[in-house]
Scaffold this motif. Structure first.
Motif, PDB file in Angstrom:
ATOM      1  N   LYS A  31      18.242  32.561  -0.885  1.00 19.56           N
ATOM      2  CA  LYS A  31      17.905  33.322  -2.089  1.00 19.56           C
ATOM      3  C   LYS A  31      16.424  33.158  -2.378  1.00 19.56           C
ATOM      4  N   GLU A 218      18.705  37.266   1.398  1.00 18.22           N
ATOM      5  CA  GLU A 218      19.759  38.246   1.149  1.00 18.22           C
ATOM      6  C   GLU A 218      19.661  38.734  -0.282  1.00 18.22           C
ATOM      7  N   GLU A 219      19.224  37.841  -1.136  1.00 20.70           N
ATOM      8  CA  GLU A 219      19.161  38.173  -2.552  1.00 20.70           C
ATOM      9  C   GLU A 219      17.875  37.632  -3.157  1.00 20.70           C
ATOM     10  N   SER A 233      19.407  42.726  -3.982  1.00 16.72           N
ATOM     11  CA  SER A 233      18.905  42.657  -2.614  1.00 16.72           C
ATOM     12  C   SER A 233      17.411  42.947  -2.638  1.00 16.72           C
TER      13      SER A 233
END
Lengths: 256, 310
Positions: A31, A218-219, A233
């Protein structure tokens, strides 16, 4: 969830450095945390690693509230933090810098150490082997006995990552891992981070470099004045008008 | 470590040969004092050079060791070894009591606590006349015996003391070369760094303080049996400060520095005695010059990397 924060808040006087931030980090994910300077990213890391206590809210790690734990306890439970400024132990060699964290989980008794009983040598050997493995992974195995002062900025950075990896953490907090590095060095750090993800590590990374964030995360969570203003995203974040305005907008406007 | 061991063998061979060359009991007596002070500084340097704390009450632990040994053997007729162990136990207990609260706080609270501790010990020694003999002290402390040898001459006590200095040097060296030593050495950095790597900084600070108290207490017991007479005037704040100076002059956090500093500041007053009125002046100038030109102590004169000095 490996890590979860709820309403996490920290102020300095009247300034809310971190203001009611909720985040959730899934096991095995990467993240990103972005935001303009002074958005509270590093303070947020201080709260997670225990270097600052929050005034409100809680932090849950592996399902347990860890607010009350001192930094070294959090490190022992698996939160490994790499600081923004490389700060190696200057009076220890590269390999000793790594051994410090390996000692935490594998240290013979004081009695054994003082009398230098054979089991001391055995555990030292084990740890050395492990340290060399880590340094090999980081491409540093040629400088085992160098002191940090004779390493380049890039090597010192990697050493810090190695030191934290030696704790065998489940969550890695990286604070601007590529700041001040060349393109090639950035690529190597990127490869290292992705390699760690493959090994099952969960990573939370603060970074200014949007390209890196887009490539590995991914985030992404966006902070501004201590508040979470967006999450999603990398693609969603790039196209979020609010984010464009407060953060990316500055860069687009200046043409970079 | 190998380099240190080589140095250790050479150094101690020279020391052990000394009485064969110089038979004057006065000089041998001074060397015994050097040995006793060295034991204290070999412990204190771990606290000052690694944990970054200062103790201004080391004379207090020295006194606890000395008086416990002296009182238990003289008044209660206990064997000297029990007296030494009791002194060590009491010193560890007292040091724990001092360190636990004051090391929880940031800053030099331990220095203040130890300053107070040293003074309290001094007051107790003076006031508790029934047990300590008060300001005039007490004597007739029995001599130590070791493996059937009665340590009643300067030369015998000299070998006994320096044998212990050797052992204590080895203990400190082993400590520094072990995982515990690595953790102690990591305290050099800003506190947040070792903390973030799982090092319990608080534990190591307390540990270093106990270590230093243990050494001082043992040295105190030796002192009691060597002098066979104790009075409070030997355990003042001045001694605590002298011990800190020995470490600084020799080189902080370096075992060789601890030995060297203790030696220089033991011998210097003896040598300067010939200058009579100018003694303190020269002593002061010497210290100032060391601080100006060798702020890292006498060991910094040697360029070679002695492992214990980093």
């Amino acid at each position: 969830m490996l890590l979860e924060t709820k309403n996490l808040t920290r102020y300095f006087g009247g300034v809310k450095a971190v203001d009611g931030v909720d985040i959730q980090v899934k096991e095995g994910s990467i993240k990103g945390i972005i935001g303009p300077n002074g958005a509270g990213k590093t303070t947020f890391f201080h709260l997670l690693s225990g270097h600052l206590p929050p005034q409100k809210g809680w932090i849950k790690f592996k399902g347990e509230i860890i607010n009350h734990l001192p930094p070294f306890e959090r490190a022992r439970r698996g939160i490994g933090r790499v600081f923004q400024q490389p700060s190696p132990f200057e009076n220890l060699t590269l390999i000793e810098n790594i051994l410090i964290s390996l000692d935490i989980s594998n240290s013979p008794s004081l009695f054994t150490s003082l009398l230098r009983l054979p089991s001391l040598g055995k555990s030292e050997k084990e740890k050395e082997k492990k340290a060399i493995e880590i340094l090999h992974f980081l491409n540093l195995e040629k400088k085992l006995y160098h002191f940090p002062s004779s390493l380049t900025h890039f090597e010192r950075r990697k050493m810090e990552i190695g030191r934290v990896l030696a704790l065998n953490p489940s969550l890695l907090l990286l604070d601007e891992p590529t700041a001040g590095l060349s393109y090639r060095e950035k690529e190597e750090i990127k490869k290292i981070i992705l390699g760690l993800k493959e090994k099952g590590l969960t990573i939370l990374v603060v970074e200014h470099d949007m390209e890196l964030i887009t490539d590995i995360c991914e985030e992404v969570v966006v902070l501004n004045f201590g508040k979470k203003i967006a999450e999603g995203s990398p693609w969603e974040i790039k196209n979020n008008p609010l984010v464009k305005e407060v953060y990316l907008g500055e860069e687009y406007a200046s043409g970079s | 470590m190998r380099k240190d061991l080589k140095g250790l063998v050479i150094f101690f061979s020279l020391i052990f040969l000394f009485p064969l060359l110089v038979r004057n009991p006065y000089y041998i007596g001074v060397l015994v004092f050097w040995g006793i002070y060295s034991i204290i500084t070999l412990g204190l340097t771990i606290l000052m050079g690694y944990a970054g704390q200062i103790s201004l009450g080391q004379a207090g632990f020295f006194a606890v060791g000395a008086y416990t040994s002296g009182i238990l053997t003289t008044r209660f007729g206990l064997p000297p070894w029990l007296g030494i162990l009791a002194g060590l136990g009491l010193s560890l207990l007292l040091s724990l009591f001092l360190a636990l609260p004051s090391l929880k706080l940031k800053g030099h609270y331990l220095a203040m606590a130890t300053l107070g501790f040293g003074e309290i010990v001094h007051v107790v020694l003076n006031a508790w006349v029934g047990v300590t003999g008060g300001p005039s002290g007490f004597g007739e402390i029995p001599a130590l015996s070791f493996l059937g040898w009665k340590l009643d001459s300067e030369i015998r006590f000299f070998y006994f003391t320096w044998g212990w200095v050797f052992l204590f040097f080895l203990f400190s060296l082993s400590l520094l070369k072990s995982p515990y030593g690595r953790a102690l050495r990591s305290l050099h950095a800003e506190e947040r760094i070792p903390l973030s790597l799982g090092v319990n900084v608080y534990f190591y600070k307390v540990f270093a303080f106990l270590w230093a108290a243990f050494y001082a207490s043992f040295a105190g017991s030796l002192y009691a049996h060597f002098m066979t007479f104790l009075s409070p005037s030997s355990f003042t704040l001045i001694l605590s400060i002298l011990l800190v100076l020995m470490i600084v002059v020799g080189g902080l956090g370096n075992l060789w520095g601890a030995l060297l500093g203790a030696g220089i500041l033991t011998f210097l007053p003896e040598i300067l005695r010939t200058f009579e009125d100018f003694e303190m002046l020269i002593y002061g100038i010497f210290l100032i010059l060391i601080m100006i030109f060798l702020p890292r102590g006498l060991v910094s004169l040697r360029r070679g990397k002695v492992a214990t000095g980093d």
